[in-house]
Design a protein around this motif. Structure first.
Motif, PDB file in Angstrom:
ATOM      1  N   ALA A  24       0.835  -1.204   0.000  1.00 55.42           N
ATOM      2  CA  ALA A  24       0.000   0.000   0.000  1.00 55.42           C
ATOM      3  C   ALA A  24       0.870   1.255   0.000  1.00 55.42           C
ATOM      4  O   ALA A  24       0.574   2.231  -0.702  1.00 55.42           O
ATOM      5  CB  ALA A  24      -0.917  -0.010   1.216  1.00 55.42           C
ATOM      6  N   ALA A  25       1.945   1.241   0.775  1.00 61.95           N
ATOM      7  CA  ALA A  25       2.840   2.392   0.830  1.00 61.95           C
ATOM      8  C   ALA A  25       3.525   2.619  -0.514  1.00 61.95           C
ATOM      9  O   ALA A  25       3.661   3.756  -0.976  1.00 61.95           O
ATOM     10  CB  ALA A  25       3.879   2.192   1.935  1.00 61.95           C
ATOM     11  N   ALA A  26       3.947   1.527  -1.169  1.00 61.61           N
ATOM     12  CA  ALA A  26       4.597   1.641  -2.474  1.00 61.61           C
ATOM     13  C   ALA A  26       3.628   2.181  -3.521  1.00 61.61           C
ATOM     14  O   ALA A  26       3.999   3.003  -4.367  1.00 61.61           O
ATOM     15  CB  ALA A  26       5.144   0.283  -2.899  1.00 61.61           C
ATOM     16  N   ALA A  27       2.380   1.727  -3.471  1.00 63.83           N
ATOM     17  CA  ALA A  27       1.374   2.208  -4.422  1.00 63.83           C
ATOM     18  C   ALA A  27       1.088   3.691  -4.200  1.00 63.83           C
ATOM     19  O   ALA A  27       0.913   4.456  -5.157  1.00 63.83           O
ATOM     20  CB  ALA A  27       0.094   1.383  -4.275  1.00 63.83           C
ATOM     21  N   LEU A  28       1.067   4.117  -2.949  1.00 63.28           N
ATOM     22  CA  LEU A  28       0.841   5.520  -2.632  1.00 63.28           C
ATOM     23  C   LEU A  28       1.986   6.378  -3.136  1.00 63.28           C
ATOM     24  O   LEU A  28       1.782   7.448  -3.711  1.00 63.28           O
ATOM     25  CB  LEU A  28       0.671   5.690  -1.122  1.00 63.28           C
ATOM     26  CG  LEU A  28       0.405   7.114  -0.612  1.00 63.28           C
ATOM     27  CD1 LEU A  28      -0.889   7.653  -1.210  1.00 63.28           C
ATOM     28  CD2 LEU A  28       0.323   7.110   0.911  1.00 63.28           C
ATOM     29  N   GLU A  29       3.199   5.909  -2.944  1.00 61.17           N
ATOM     30  CA  GLU A  29       4.372   6.654  -3.410  1.00 61.17           C
ATOM     31  C   GLU A  29       4.361   6.778  -4.926  1.00 61.17           C
ATOM     32  O   GLU A  29       4.673   7.847  -5.476  1.00 61.17           O
ATOM     33  CB  GLU A  29       5.650   5.959  -2.943  1.00 61.17           C
ATOM     34  CG  GLU A  29       6.930   6.767  -3.164  1.00 61.17           C
ATOM     35  CD  GLU A  29       7.461   6.674  -4.581  1.00 61.17           C
ATOM     36  OE1 GLU A  29       8.133   7.635  -5.023  1.00 61.17           O
ATOM     37  OE2 GLU A  29       7.196   5.651  -5.258  1.00 61.17           O
ATOM     38  N   GLU A  86      12.809   8.698  -1.559  1.00 67.37           N
ATOM     39  CA  GLU A  86      13.291   9.675  -2.534  1.00 67.37           C
ATOM     40  C   GLU A  86      12.636  11.042  -2.345  1.00 67.37           C
ATOM     41  O   GLU A  86      12.948  11.984  -3.085  1.00 67.37           O
ATOM     42  CB  GLU A  86      13.034   9.166  -3.954  1.00 67.37           C
ATOM     43  CG  GLU A  86      13.806   7.888  -4.288  1.00 67.37           C
ATOM     44  CD  GLU A  86      13.556   7.432  -5.709  1.00 67.37           C
ATOM     45  OE1 GLU A  86      12.834   8.157  -6.447  1.00 67.37           O
ATOM     46  OE2 GLU A  86      14.059   6.368  -6.093  1.00 67.37           O
ATOM     47  N   HIS A  87      11.761  11.151  -1.385  1.00 66.57           N
ATOM     48  CA  HIS A  87      11.054  12.406  -1.122  1.00 66.57           C
ATOM     49  C   HIS A  87      11.524  12.992   0.212  1.00 66.57           C
ATOM     50  O   HIS A  87      12.056  12.287   1.064  1.00 66.57           O
ATOM     51  CB  HIS A  87       9.544  12.173  -1.054  1.00 66.57           C
ATOM     52  CG  HIS A  87       8.968  11.498  -2.255  1.00 66.57           C
ATOM     53  ND1 HIS A  87       8.429  12.182  -3.316  1.00 66.57           N
ATOM     54  CD2 HIS A  87       8.852  10.179  -2.562  1.00 66.57           C
ATOM     55  CE1 HIS A  87       8.005  11.333  -4.232  1.00 66.57           C
ATOM     56  NE2 HIS A  87       8.241  10.102  -3.791  1.00 66.57           N
ATOM     57  N   SER A  88      11.310  14.280   0.359  1.00 66.62           N
ATOM     58  CA  SER A  88      11.553  14.923   1.644  1.00 66.62           C
ATOM     59  C   SER A  88      10.252  14.872   2.439  1.00 66.62           C
ATOM     60  O   SER A  88       9.278  15.536   2.093  1.00 66.62           O
ATOM     61  CB  SER A  88      11.994  16.378   1.433  1.00 66.62           C
ATOM     62  OG  SER A  88      12.168  17.024   2.674  1.00 66.62           O
ATOM     63  N   VAL A  89      10.224  14.060   3.467  1.00 66.51           N
ATOM     64  CA  VAL A  89       8.992  13.824   4.226  1.00 66.51           C
ATOM     65  C   VAL A  89       9.017  14.596   5.541  1.00 66.51           C
ATOM     66  O   VAL A  89       9.992  14.533   6.290  1.00 66.51           O
ATOM     67  CB  VAL A  89       8.809  12.321   4.529  1.00 66.51           C
ATOM     68  CG1 VAL A  89       7.557  12.097   5.379  1.00 66.51           C
ATOM     69  CG2 VAL A  89       8.712  11.533   3.229  1.00 66.51           C
ATOM     70  N   THR A  90       7.950  15.339   5.788  1.00 70.28           N
ATOM     71  CA  THR A  90       7.761  16.004   7.075  1.00 70.28           C
ATOM     72  C   THR A  90       6.455  15.513   7.672  1.00 70.28           C
ATOM     73  O   THR A  90       5.413  15.531   7.011  1.00 70.28           O
ATOM     74  CB  THR A  90       7.700  17.538   6.908  1.00 70.28           C
ATOM     75  OG1 THR A  90       8.924  18.009   6.357  1.00 70.28           O
ATOM     76  CG2 THR A  90       7.454  18.215   8.258  1.00 70.28           C
ATOM     77  N   TRP A  91       6.519  15.065   8.906  1.00 68.30           N
ATOM     78  CA  TRP A  91       5.327  14.570   9.592  1.00 68.30           C
ATOM     79  C   TRP A  91       4.693  15.710  10.380  1.00 68.30           C
ATOM     80  O   TRP A  91       5.358  16.376  11.164  1.00 68.30           O
ATOM     81  CB  TRP A  91       5.696  13.425  10.537  1.00 68.30           C
ATOM     82  CG  TRP A  91       6.182  12.214   9.804  1.00 68.30           C
ATOM     83  CD1 TRP A  91       7.461  11.944   9.437  1.00 68.30           C
ATOM     84  CD2 TRP A  91       5.384  11.127   9.334  1.00 68.30           C
ATOM     85  NE1 TRP A  91       7.519  10.753   8.760  1.00 68.30           N
ATOM     86  CE2 TRP A  91       6.257  10.229   8.689  1.00 68.30           C
ATOM     87  CE3 TRP A  91       4.027  10.830   9.404  1.00 68.30           C
ATOM     88  CZ2 TRP A  91       5.799   9.042   8.117  1.00 68.30           C
ATOM     89  CZ3 TRP A  91       3.577   9.650   8.830  1.00 68.30           C
ATOM     90  CH2 TRP A  91       4.451   8.775   8.192  1.00 68.30           C
TER      91      TRP A  91
END
Length: 208
Positions: free
Chosen positions: A4-9, A57-62
């Motif tokens: 699910a996470a891979a599909a979202l990305e 590969e993205h800059s993630v901010t929670w």
């Protein structure tokens, strides 16, 4: 969860926007029934780590919107009474569900895990500052003030039940009405309350 996470990305990668903001009310495992007793390491940490691995590969901010844990606990109780038809008193429900301290620990553990990747935004600050609700989240995601100022506000909604109505709600729940009828009666009660408030009259006490 990894699929699910891979599909979202992959979906995010295909979007033409320069910036993508993903929000969710609850991470897996964070629900009213265990929000005040669950540990961050026992569920949400896995979800966070899985998403971060997929979005490497993205800059993630929670971004987490927080509220005073005691106020949140009381609001959750009112929500359960309204939606589920419960009639237990708050103290008995609290003993079963957990404590405000448990929620405070969950928040602090999540913040510690995120470190500089995390942003905690207090709802109390947003209310005090006024303006467009949710602007603090958009601002933290990098949107400019000009863009935020140009957004059209939506109608405000609040699921909290006023304390003055709780005795009436308990009485309605004790009638054992079917769910749809019970919610219709509760909505009628809220409409009457709102009209009374608009006329500067507050319902006090409870049913005789």
């Amino acid at each position: 969860m990894k699929r699910a996470a891979a599909a979202l990305e992959a979906r995010v990668r295909d979007l033409p926007q320069e910036r993508v903001l993903i929000t969710d009310e609850n991470l897996p495992g964070w629900r009213i029934k265990n929000l005040y007793s669950i540990r961050f390491a026992d569920g949400a940490k896995y979800a966070v780590d899985t998403l971060e691995a997929a979005f490497k590969e993205h800059s993630v901010t929670w971004i987490m919107s927080t509220r005073d844990p005691a106020d949140h606990l009381r609001s959750s109780y009112n929500y359960v009474v309204k939606q589920k038809g419960g009639t237990k008193d708050f103290e008995a429900w609290q003993k079963k569900i957990g404590s405000a301290e448990g929620l405070a620990t969950l928040i602090s553990d999540a913040a510690a895990h995120w470190g500089e990747r995390g942003r905690l935004l207090a709802m109390e600050d947003a209310v005090r500052e006024g303006g467009l609700w949710g602007a603090d989240i958009l601002r933290a995601s990098g949107l400019s003030e000009d863009v935020i100022a140009g957004l059209a506000p939506v109608e405000a909604a609040n699921a909290r039940l006023p304390d003055a109505l709780m005795p009436y709600v308990y009485r309605i729940n004790e009638m054992k009405l079917d769910r749809d009828l019970r919610k219709e009666v509760l909505q009628l009660l809220l409409d009457v309350y709102d009209q009374a408030r608009a006329a500067d009259r507050v319902i006090e006490g409870g049913p005789k």
